[in-house]
Scaffold this motif. Structure first.
Motif, PDB file in Angstrom:
ATOM      1  N   LEU A 167      -1.606  -8.199   6.329  1.00  0.00           N
ATOM      2  CA  LEU A 167      -2.345  -7.240   5.507  1.00  0.00           C
ATOM      3  C   LEU A 167      -1.997  -7.537   4.054  1.00  0.00           C
ATOM      4  O   LEU A 167      -0.818  -7.560   3.678  1.00  0.00           O
ATOM      5  CB  LEU A 167      -1.925  -5.802   5.857  1.00  0.00           C
ATOM      6  N   VAL A 168      -3.033  -7.782   3.245  1.00  0.00           N
ATOM      7  CA  VAL A 168      -2.798  -8.073   1.823  1.00  0.00           C
ATOM      8  C   VAL A 168      -3.108  -6.806   1.031  1.00  0.00           C
ATOM      9  O   VAL A 168      -4.262  -6.379   0.939  1.00  0.00           O
ATOM     10  CB  VAL A 168      -3.690  -9.239   1.337  1.00  0.00           C
ATOM     11  N   VAL A 169      -2.060  -6.184   0.502  1.00  0.00           N
ATOM     12  CA  VAL A 169      -2.202  -4.900  -0.199  1.00  0.00           C
ATOM     13  C   VAL A 169      -2.290  -5.171  -1.702  1.00  0.00           C
ATOM     14  O   VAL A 169      -1.383  -5.782  -2.278  1.00  0.00           O
ATOM     15  CB  VAL A 169      -0.972  -3.995   0.103  1.00  0.00           C
ATOM     16  N   THR A 170      -3.391  -4.737  -2.320  1.00  0.00           N
ATOM     17  CA  THR A 170      -3.546  -4.983  -3.765  1.00  0.00           C
ATOM     18  C   THR A 170      -3.920  -3.695  -4.493  1.00  0.00           C
ATOM     19  O   THR A 170      -4.265  -2.694  -3.878  1.00  0.00           O
ATOM     20  CB  THR A 170      -4.645  -6.026  -4.055  1.00  0.00           C
ATOM     21  N   PHE A 213      -6.478  -4.987   2.096  1.00  0.00           N
ATOM     22  CA  PHE A 213      -6.404  -3.549   1.816  1.00  0.00           C
ATOM     23  C   PHE A 213      -6.331  -3.403   0.298  1.00  0.00           C
ATOM     24  O   PHE A 213      -5.266  -3.478  -0.302  1.00  0.00           O
ATOM     25  CB  PHE A 213      -5.198  -2.909   2.507  1.00  0.00           C
ATOM     26  N   GLU A 214      -7.515  -3.227  -0.299  1.00  0.00           N
ATOM     27  CA  GLU A 214      -7.610  -3.222  -1.760  1.00  0.00           C
ATOM     28  C   GLU A 214      -7.672  -1.793  -2.304  1.00  0.00           C
ATOM     29  O   GLU A 214      -7.974  -0.861  -1.574  1.00  0.00           O
ATOM     30  CB  GLU A 214      -8.883  -3.959  -2.190  1.00  0.00           C
ATOM     31  N   GLY A 215      -7.421  -1.666  -3.596  1.00  0.00           N
ATOM     32  CA  GLY A 215      -7.685  -0.401  -4.290  1.00  0.00           C
ATOM     33  C   GLY A 215      -6.539   0.589  -4.275  1.00  0.00           C
ATOM     34  O   GLY A 215      -6.752   1.783  -4.477  1.00  0.00           O
ATOM     35  N   LEU A 250       0.779  -7.382  -3.273  1.00  0.00           N
ATOM     36  CA  LEU A 250       0.339  -8.294  -4.327  1.00  0.00           C
ATOM     37  C   LEU A 250      -0.097  -7.462  -5.525  1.00  0.00           C
ATOM     38  O   LEU A 250      -1.121  -6.775  -5.459  1.00  0.00           O
ATOM     39  CB  LEU A 250      -0.841  -9.105  -3.773  1.00  0.00           C
ATOM     40  N   GLY A 251       0.686  -7.478  -6.604  1.00  0.00           N
ATOM     41  CA  GLY A 251       0.300  -6.690  -7.772  1.00  0.00           C
ATOM     42  C   GLY A 251       1.512  -6.121  -8.491  1.00  0.00           C
ATOM     43  O   GLY A 251       2.596  -6.706  -8.470  1.00  0.00           O
ATOM     44  N   GLY A 252       1.318  -4.949  -9.106  1.00  0.00           N
ATOM     45  CA  GLY A 252       2.419  -4.278  -9.801  1.00  0.00           C
ATOM     46  C   GLY A 252       3.249  -3.480  -8.806  1.00  0.00           C
ATOM     47  O   GLY A 252       3.173  -3.689  -7.592  1.00  0.00           O
TER      48      GLY A 252
END
Ligand SMILES: [Fe+2]
Length: 393
Positions: free
Chosen positions: A34-37, A65-67, A95-97
């Motif tokens: 699952l790629v969480v962004t 899994f975006e947003g 993936l992100g802050g």
């Protein structure tokens, strides 16, 4: 030298382009991830496409899994967990802050442990081993890629409350720390996240739970952030300076994973949930006033901290050293274009009292803080930070 324990199980890959290893690293841990962004930047910068391609090339099925919003709420974690379970994900990638990375940790917990998530707020509450997490930071500030913490908004509380998981089982297995991913950050996010990293380092250094290794990491982070944050603000594309601040943020994360943070973070949460300040801005307005409170009666590390801030300490009294340290901190905040206080009297005395009462319930932060505090002290610090240093200003 006193005894200490240092635990950090995360394998760190640092350098330009290391994100390309995401497929290879994930394949060692499972067949689908699952790629969480966050809201949109991973898609806009095409990072998400690169990550998807790398996963597919290594035979890993990506599930998106975006947003994830800033300060993710419980509902978001539930939705992410549902998708992870339905699709049989074996790895969670943040993936992100800080928000997507913390959400990834929470989804990893809930994928193997029974709901509700609120059962796991606090320290060492996780029973079953969470799914493995891979963290890929795209901001230089949170340090979440190397910590055992996840901060979420507990929307079941009225008003909603920022709460923390602290559990060694949620240290990411791998952190891919790639300075090129921070090149596209605008000045405002660079400043906000940069001061968060600086606050982590300073708070770790002053924490009652600090120890020789966390001190080494924190003091190096302070030195690097003072040197390179202003450079990055002058040239956002300076990859050398970007590399140093991402590295410093990593060091500060490693430091707080051992020492915890103190009252700057403890007092910051309601400023984000109730006043809508970003995490970095909330830390910026609290840093000078909380540091002054903690240092004003002397602190065993005051001289070493002053040296770390490149101040001339020779022949200085405690009062002079404190002044130098606070001025240096305020100058950094100004250089980053952040506020030192809000100077707004619109925030009512009653609300400040409510914030302060809640801080007094946060036993972990109070125990970490180097100087003991009363409710009155916390109210006075909030008043200075929110209203300005001079009463009536
Ligand atoms: Fe923080």
């Amino acid at each position: 030298m006193r005894e200490f324990e240092f635990y950090l199980p995360t394998r760190v890959l640092f350098g330009r382009g290391v994100v390309e290893n995401i497929g290879k690293e994930t394949a060692k841990l499972g067949k689908s991830a699952l790629v969480v962004t966050g809201q949109s930047s991973a898609r806009k910068t095409e990072l998400l496409e690169r990550v998807k391609d790398s996963l597919k090339e290594s035979g890993v099925k990506p599930v998106l899994f975006e947003g994830v919003e800033a300060n993710p709420c419980l509902e978001t974690i539930k939705r992410g967990t549902k998708i992870a379970k339905e699709k049989g994900c074996e790895v969670i990638i943040g993936l992100g802050g800080g928000s997507p990375m913390d959400a990834a940790k929470a989804i990893a917990i809930l994928s193997t442990n029974p709901a509700p998530l609120i059962n796991y707020f606090g320290r060492n509450k996780v029973k079953e081993v969470p799914l493995p997490v891979i963290a890929v930071p795209t901001t230089a500030g949170t340090g979440s890629e190397v910590t055992l913490y996840a901060v979420l908004t507990n929307t079941e509380k009225v008003p909603p409350l920022k709460e923390t998981f602290a559990d060694p089982s949620i240290f990411p297995r791998v952190a891919l720390v790639d300075p090129e991913l921070t090149l596209s950050l605008p000045a405002s996010v660079t400043a906000d996240t940069g001061i968060d990293a600086f606050s982590h380092a300073l708070e770790s250094y002053l924490s009652n739970r600090s120890q020789p290794l966390s001190d080494a990491l924190a003091s190096e982070a302070i030195t690097l952030l003072l040197k390179y944050l202003p450079k990055v603000m002058r040239n956002l594309k300076d990859i050398n300076a970007r590399s140093y601040i991402l590295y410093a943020s990593l060091l500060a994360g490693m430091a707080i994973a051992q020492s915890g943070t103190i009252l700057v973070h403890g007092m910051s949460y309601r400023l984000t949930t109730d006043l809508g300040l970003s995490h970095g801005k909330a830390c910026a307005i609290l840093l000078p006033v909380v540091s002054e409170f903690n240092l004003s009666q002397g602190h065993p590390k005051l001289t070493s901290l002053s040296k770390c801030l490149e101040e001339n300490t020779e022949g200085s009294t405690t009062k002079e050293l404190v002044e130098k340290v606070i001025t240096r901190i305020k100058n950094l905040i100004t250089e980053l274009g952040l506020p030192q206080n809000l100077k707004t009297r619109k925030i009512k005395k009653e609300l400040i009292a409510e914030f302060a009462q809640e801080v007094m319930q946060n036993k972990a932060k109070l125990a970490n803080n180097p100087r003991s505090v009363t409710l009155k002290d916390v109210i006075e610090m909030y008043e200075k930070a929110l209203w300005g240093y001079e009463k009536g200003e």
